[in-house]
Structure formats: structure tokens, C-alpha cells
Enzyme design. Structure first.
Site, PDB file in Angstrom:
ATOM      1  N   CYS A  57       3.591  -2.892  -8.867  1.00 37.83           N
ATOM      2  CA  CYS A  57       3.631  -3.338  -7.474  1.00 37.83           C
ATOM      3  C   CYS A  57       4.339  -2.294  -6.610  1.00 37.83           C
ATOM      4  O   CYS A  57       4.889  -1.308  -7.097  1.00 37.83           O
ATOM      5  CB  CYS A  57       4.352  -4.676  -7.353  1.00 37.83           C
ATOM      6  N   CYS A  60       7.941  -1.696  -7.540  1.00 41.46           N
ATOM      7  CA  CYS A  60       8.105  -0.763  -8.664  1.00 41.46           C
ATOM      8  C   CYS A  60       8.016   0.673  -8.164  1.00 41.46           C
ATOM      9  O   CYS A  60       8.806   1.536  -8.548  1.00 41.46           O
ATOM     10  CB  CYS A  60       7.026  -1.008  -9.721  1.00 41.46           C
ATOM     11  N   ASP A 464     -18.670  10.193  10.179  1.00 39.25           N
ATOM     12  CA  ASP A 464     -19.293  11.483   9.939  1.00 39.25           C
ATOM     13  C   ASP A 464     -20.690  11.395  10.554  1.00 39.25           C
ATOM     14  O   ASP A 464     -21.182  10.294  10.830  1.00 39.25           O
ATOM     15  CB  ASP A 464     -19.375  11.733   8.429  1.00 39.25           C
ATOM     16  N   ASP A 642     -20.108  10.495   4.022  1.00 38.81           N
ATOM     17  CA  ASP A 642     -20.865  10.586   2.768  1.00 38.81           C
ATOM     18  C   ASP A 642     -20.670  11.875   2.002  1.00 38.81           C
ATOM     19  O   ASP A 642     -21.046  11.973   0.839  1.00 38.81           O
ATOM     20  CB  ASP A 642     -22.362  10.432   3.059  1.00 38.81           C
ATOM     21  N   ASP A 646     -15.853  14.764   3.297  1.00 39.61           N
ATOM     22  CA  ASP A 646     -15.307  13.513   3.828  1.00 39.61           C
ATOM     23  C   ASP A 646     -14.359  12.827   2.843  1.00 39.61           C
ATOM     24  O   ASP A 646     -13.677  11.869   3.219  1.00 39.61           O
ATOM     25  CB  ASP A 646     -16.441  12.533   4.162  1.00 39.61           C
TER      26      ASP A 646
END
Length: 747
Positions: A57, A60, A464, A642, A646
Site C-alpha cells: 500500500c 508501505c 496525440d 498510441d 507517447d
């Protein structure tokens, strides 16, 4: 030592052991694990990657980073909660890297020098263990509940011998199951307690252990009520969530693995005696000479020495039009060589290439997301101290009231059981399941539950262009050309790999191929069409002159002595791309375009789509920097792209989505994938995510109300196992029915 990447690395030797003792005598860890061999040195800075086991978590993560940072000499510490990878760096020459492992061990976490294969194996092993624990708990729940229902139904009629016999059968099933299936929670709780804090697993473990202990005591002493069913049911419900979470974590690591695989491909290296050999890309160093065949991808950044070819850079830079290579040109890793073989000089090792920059951006983004606290985490943070305080107060109160310790323990257990986190644990996951299913029917796949919450919070969308708002494939724009001319040109185009040639073939369809086809590097393709010499290519090659930008999107076809004919190619927008800005604006969301494509192309599309903010010729680092800037301004960015360029931006955005045709690395870095055919689905995704967040908040509100009503009954001693089971099941049913309302919402 020298590594395959070409970076000079040096091992740091331990400082030795106190009092002159041998390593095994002073500390077993120092004898068993010597991390010095895994320490790398670059530019006077030392780094060590450590695989940390047991961190689950945000608490932690912060505890680990703060404590390791406090080690004398350590400069920076960054941990990726998803992969379990911790990177520490320092410049001190006296720091013993073993101290880092010892510190992690003292905090209650397992730690070894990072090995990607070991990390993958650890996650796979944990997933299998959770699946087995869940299956066993599910089997036990069904059987113990069957026995419990028999006891409840026979109240007033079943004799004590029969009831006790059924309790003993339940005990024989539940005790070994709790010991086996409860280990993930018990181990986590012990780790938390040893390190001086509590987590959600502490009350779960306490409730299960006390319930089993009290049930055994009641069975031995011929009591009427036991909690065997509540204990195994609680474990089963919670293990479902743990197993799904483990699967999502494993999938989240695939971005880094895919990038590593791209850097581990084999390349052709030209040795000093002009002999070619196949080597791993990771072994290349600056100055090596490599050869890239037609159709191959550049694995490192390089400078072209010989060869003329067409290069597809749209996945790297976002440039939609293929470029023609030239001597001395710098090419980034990830570029695809389309037509002719190229010889190039390596400019940087794989560790210093553009791919490595993207890898660092991915690592930063994953670490950033791992600190995101979901609604359930925030609720759990309040739940633990409140429930413990109420249970302890109930125990003390009943002891003071009548001095009956057995009854006081029974009441305290009832508080822990009746307030068990079933409704709390299901409040978010059940909504996530319904929302993800609803989106899946729209050809949208989300990879994690917290993605719903993060997308719902977004107020700024970055697109994009190429492959996202516009199709990566060019389309033939010229109309009214004689079909015979089109077919003749297509005969040449069928022998070329160039994207414009493929677009021409797509427009014409299958057919014959020209004779004696020869592809001319950086120019086009020539051959015999119907017995006549024909050429298809650039304006400079066909016309004998370079017409500049006017011919950038054209191919020219000449056959025999006839006049050349121009074929113009255009980008075509995705369905809904011209309306997406208006749709987002109606939802109070701003949008902009960040593209590596040419400025004129970006501007033309932005004007047509009504998007006022846009930037062209943007690098991967620039995209990530823009997101960081918006983040500093308080914006929650949803990134949609894509390409390989990116990937870093997708990982660093508050949330991200990729179309189905995206490169593997970008798909892995994003939070979800949509079909890509209709960009308008983005609006539906945002709507569904916002609706799901509302349902989660409603569920948590109900869970809070349920506890407010149930706790007084438990504290006053009115809760029996039957009442607890009904309350647990009823609360779970209500949050589930509320989640199903998502399917009734618009869209």
C-alpha cells in the site's frame, strides 16, 4: 566491471565487519547476499536496484522510502509499488549497500538485488497462492454455511448432541482452511505490527483468529453459537479482491517488460574486419557499426553512414509521412527501416537511447500512480482505528459491568465480525466489475479498478494526433483518375513497402504485379508495366525537380512517354474526431493536441476540430514535461495516444487511454484500451467513470450507515452468529444492487 551496455560499472565492496569477525558471524545477511556486485557506477553516482517483497500500500511505500532515505549517505530513493523495485542512489564512497537490505529487513520486508525474472516469478507465485487460497476458502464457505444453516433452522428442535456434532464438523473444515487461506492476511498483519503500524489486514486477522478461537472454545464447552461460517466467509470474500488485485499488478508490469524486450532484440553488428555478427542490442556501445535491413527496427539511436531508404518514424516522433534517410542523419531507436539496408554508427548505448528515456518516464509514472490512494484505501484508514477502539471499549465495558470475561470477549468478537469489512471491501470492487463490464460491451477494456476513479477526476484531455485523432494509414485523395491508370500504377505499388504505395493498393485492390520491379532507395519503384518502362515515386525523381511541401503528400506515376500523373494522399480523421472537443467542453473538460507531426498538419486538423491549444514536433520528454506542468497547475490530465513517443506521457498522466492499434508498450503503459475506430467513445468512458465514482461513494456511505446501526447492537450483546451472517450478507447484497444501477444509467 564492464557491462554489456557499455557503461562502466564498479562494484562497491562492503566496509568489512565489526570487531574483525567473519561475515557469517557478524550478520547472516552479509554472508548470504552481497549486493555490491549489483551496484552500478555512472558519472560518479552509484545506484542499486532492490526487489522488495511484502509492500502492498501507499503507507508501505512512504515508510520504505523515508527510512531508506534516512540511511547516512543515501541521496535519493524511489520505489515502484507495482513492480516492487526500489532504486537507491548515492555518491558517498563509504556507504555499504548491504545497509539498504538490512534496513528493509528491519522494516519487515524481504529484499534482494533486483532481478526482472525473479520479480516476475514472485508475482506469478503470489497469484497462484492467492488463487489456491481463494478456491479452498470458497469450498469451505459453501460447506460450513450448509452446516450452519442446519443449526439455525433447527433452533428449538435440534438436540444438543446433533448441534455439537455439526459444530465439530464445521471446526474440522474451518480450522485448517483458516490456517491455509488466511496466510496472506496473517503474514501482512504480522509484518505491519513488527514495523510499528497497522493496516487493513490487522483487524481482519484479529477478527478471524478470535472468531475461530471463540468458536473452538464454545464447541468444546457445548455452546450454542459459533463463528466458523463467518470466519471462512470473510476470508473468501476478501481473497477474491486480493486475487484480482494481484492479476492487475502483474499486467501493470508489462510496459517495462515490453520495453526491455525491445531493447533485447538481436541486431547485426559489423566488426572491424567487416564480418557481420548477430548480437543483442543491449551489448552495443557508442561507436559500434550496425546494419539495419529493410523491415527492421532501429534498436538504438544511430547516425546513418551509408544507404538511402524510407523510414517510418510515426511511432517514435509522431510524423505521419515517411522520411527519406540521408548520410549523417540521426535516427532514434524505434524507427522502422522500410526499403533498403542501412549502415549506421551507434550514437549511444541502449541505456542512453531514446528508449531508455521512455523507460525512465514509464518508471516515474508507475511510481507516481502507485502512491494514488483509492476511495477504499481512504475509508480503510478511518475504519481500522475506529473498529479497534470500539471493540476494545466494548470488551472493557462488559468486564467492568459484570466481570464476565468470556462474555466480554464474545461481544468484542461480535463487534469485529458485524463490522467486518465485507461491505467496505465490496463497495468499490463490485462497482468496478459492473463498470468495466459496461465499458467492455462498448469495446473498451480498463486494466485496473482505480483507473475508473482517476479518469472520473480528469478535467483536461491531451490527444496525440497520428493514430489517435487521425488514421495512421494514408488514403488516396485524388479523384477522377482513369481506372486503367490507377491499375497500372498499382502494379508498381504492389512491389513497394512505402505507406503511400500501400494506400494506393488499398484503393485499387488486388491485382497483377509489374515485371522487373526494382525499389530505388529514397526515390520510388520502377519496372515494366504492359511492356513499357514505368516509375512511381517522388516529384524529384519523376519530374526532375523538388517542388517542396507541395509534393510532400504525393506520388507521381509515369509510364512510357506519357505525362506524369500525380496521386495525392491525405490523412483521414477518426470517426468523431471533429466533434470530440465540443463533447468534452460540454462536460467541463478542456482539451489540447500534443503531436510529433509537422506543424502544418497539426494546425490544419486542430482548426478543423475546433481545438485552440496544440503543439507540433513534440518529443517524448516534452510531452511528459507538459503533463508535469499541467499537474503543477492542479489539472488532472487524461492522456490519449498510441505511439512509442507517447508511452512516457501515458504513464505520467493522471489517467491514460490508448486505441487498439497502439504499440504494445503504449497499450501496457495506459490504463485502458478502446477499439480506436470511434474517438467519440472517450466521452462515454468519462461518463461511465464519473457514474461509477458516484456509486462507490454511495456504497461507502451505506457501509458507514450500516456500521452506525450495527455497532450498537453488537456492543449491547444482541448479536448472534445468525444475526451477524444475515447482516453481512444483507449489506453485501445492497451494495451489489446499487452497483448494478450503473447499467440503468444513460450510456
Amino acid at each position: 566491471m564492464s557491462t554489456a551496455s557499455g557503461v562502466v560499472e564498479q562494484s562497491i565492496k562492503p566496509n568489512g565487519c565489526p570487531s574483525g569477525l567473519a561475515p557469517a558471524q557478524s550478520d547472516p545477511i552479509r554472508f548470504q547476499i552481497d549486493p555490491s556486485a549489483f551496484v552500478k557506477k555512472k558519472n560518479n553516482e552509484y545506484t542499486l536496484d532492490v526487489l522488495v517483497r511484502g509492500a502492498k500500500c501507499g503507507g508501505c511505500l512512504s515508510k520504505i522510502e523515508n527510512n531508506v532515505s534516512a540511511i547516512d549517505g543515501v541521496d535519493t530513493v524511489r520505489m515502484n509499488l507495482t513492480t516492487g523495485r526500489l532504486r537507491a542512489s548515492w555518491t558517498s564512497k563509504t556507504l555499504d549497500p548491504t545497509d539498504i537490505l538490512l534496513k528493509l529487513k528491519s522494516l519487515g520486508y524481504g529484499a534482494t538485488p533486483f532481478d526482472p525474472d525473479e520479480a516476475k516469478e514472485q508475482h506469478s507465485k503470489r497469484e497462484k497462492q492467492l488463487l489456491m487460497a481463494m478456491a479452498v476458502a470458497g469450498f469451505a464457505t459453501a460447506n460450513v454455511m450448509l452446516l450452519s444453516v442446519s443449526v439455525w433452522a433447527g433452533v428449538g428442535e435440534m438436540n444438543s448432541v446433533t448441534r455439537e456434532f455439526l459444530h465439530w464438523i464445521s471446526a474440522c473444515i474451518a480450522i485448517p482452511v483458516v490456517m491455509f487461506s488466511g496466510r496472506p492476511f496473517f503474514e501482512s498483519a504480522l509484518t505491519a505490527i513488527r514495523s510499528g503500524h497497522v493496516n487493513m489486514d490487522v483487524p481482519i486477522s484479529l477478527a478471524v483468529c478470535l472468531a475461530i478461537g471463540m468458536s473452538i472454545f464454545e464447541t468444546i464447552h457445548h455452546g450454542e453459537h459459533t463463528y466458523f461460517d463467518a470466519a471462512v466467509m470473510l476470508l473468501f470474500f476478501l481473497l477474491i479482491g486480493r486475487f484480482l488485485d494481484a492479476k492487475l499488478q502483474r499486467e501493470a508490469q508489462s510496459a517495462a517488460r515490453d520495453l526491455a524486450l525491445m531493447q533485447a532484440v538481436s541486431v547485426t553488428k559489423i566488426k572491424s574486419n567487416n564480418v557481420a555478427e548477430s548480437v543483442k542490442a543491449s551489448s552495443l556501445v557508442q561507436g559500434d557499426i550496425i546494419q539495419i535491413a529493410a523491415g527492421e527496427r532501429f534498436a538504438v539511436d544511430a547516425e546513418i553512414l551509408t544507404g538511402n531508404s524510407d523510414l517510418d518514424t510515426h511511432m517514435v516522433t509522431g510524423e505521419s509521412t515517411p522520411i527519406t534517410s540521408s548520410i549523417g542523419q540521426k535516427i532514434y531507436a524505434g524507427t522502422i527501416n522500410l526499403s533498403q539496408a542501412i549502415t549506421a554508427k551507434v550514437l549511444a548505448s541502449a541505456d542512453d537511447s531514446m528508449l531508455a528515456e521512455v523507460s525512465k518516464l514509464l518508471e516515474t509514472g508507475e511510481q507516481k500512480r502507485s502512491t494514488y490512494r483509492q476511495i477504499a484505501d481512504k475509508a480503510a484508514k478511518l475504519y481500522v482505528p475506529i473498529v479497534h477502539t470500539v471493540a476494545a471499549s466494548a470488551f472493557i465495558g462488559w468486564v467492568l459491568y459484570n466481570g464476565d470475561i468470556k462474555n466480554a470477549i464474545f461481544v468484542a468478537i461480535a463487534v469485529l465480525i458485524i463490522t467486518c469489512p465485507c461491505a467496505l471491501a465490496l463497495a468499490a470492487p463490485v462497482v468496478q466489475v459492473v463498470a468495466v463490464g459496461k465499458l467492455f460491451r462498448r469495446s473498451v477494456y480498463l486494466k485496473s479498478g482505480d483507473a475508473l476513479e482517476r479518469i472520473a477526476a480528469c478535467d483536461h484531455v491531451i490527444f496525440d494526433k497520428t493514430g489517435t485523432l487521425t488514421k495512421p494509414e494514408a488514403s488516396l485523395a485524388t479523384k477522377g483518375i482513369d481506372p486503367i491508370v490507377l491499375e497500372n500504377a498499382a502494379k508498381l505499388a504492389r512491389g513497394s513497402r512505402h505507406p503511400y504505395s500501400r494506400a494506393l493498393v488499398d484503393a485499387v485492390g488486388a491485382g497483377e504485379v509489374a515485371e522487373d520491379i526494382e525499389e530505388v532507395s529514397g526515390a520510388g519503384v520502377k519496372g515494366l508495366v504492359n511492356g513499357q518502362a514505368a516509375r512511381l515515386g517522388s516529384a524529384k525523381w519523376i519530374l526532375g525537380e523538388d517542388t517542396g511541401d507541395a509534393s510532400a503528400n504525393c506520388l507521381y506515376f509515369k509510364i512510357g512517354d506519357k505525362n506524369p500523373i500525380a496521386f495525392e494522399f491525405n490523412e483521414s480523421e477518426m470517426e468523431g474526431a471533429l466533434q470530440i472537443a465540443k463533447e468534452l467542453s460540454s462536460r467541463d473538460i478542456d482539451c489540447e493536441i500534443l503531436s510529433g507531426d509537422a506543424p502544418d498538419k497539426v494546425q490544419n486538423f486542430a482548426d478543423a476540430a475546433g481545438i485552440s491549444v496544440y503543439t507540433a514536433s513534440v518529443s517524448p520528454v516534452d510531452k511528459a514535461a507538459r503533463i508535469a506542468q499541467l499537474d503543477a497547475e492542479g489539472k488532472k490530465v487524461l492522456m490519449i495516444g498510441d505511439g512509442l513517443n507517447d508511452a512516457g506521457a501515458l504513464a505520467n498522466a493522471h489517467a491514460s487511454l490508448t486505441p487498439g492499434g497502439a504499440v504494445d508498450i503504449s497499450r501496457a503503459a495506459g490504463d485502458g484500451v478502446y477499439s480506436g475506430e470511434n474517438i467519440g467513445v472517450i466521452s462515454d468512458i468519462i461518463d461511465t467513470c464519473r457514474q461509477s465514482k458516484s456509486r462507490m461513494l454511495e456504497n461507502f456511505g451505506f457501509a458507514a450507515l450500516y456500521n452506525m446501526v450495527a455497532i450498537p447492537f453488537a456492543v449491547l450483546g444482541f448479536v448472534t452468529p445468525l444475526f451477524a451472517a444475515i447482516a453481512m450478507s444483507g449489506s453485501s447484497l445492497i451494495v451489489t444492487l446499487n452497483a448494478l444501477r450503473l447499467n440503468l444509467d444513460r450510456k
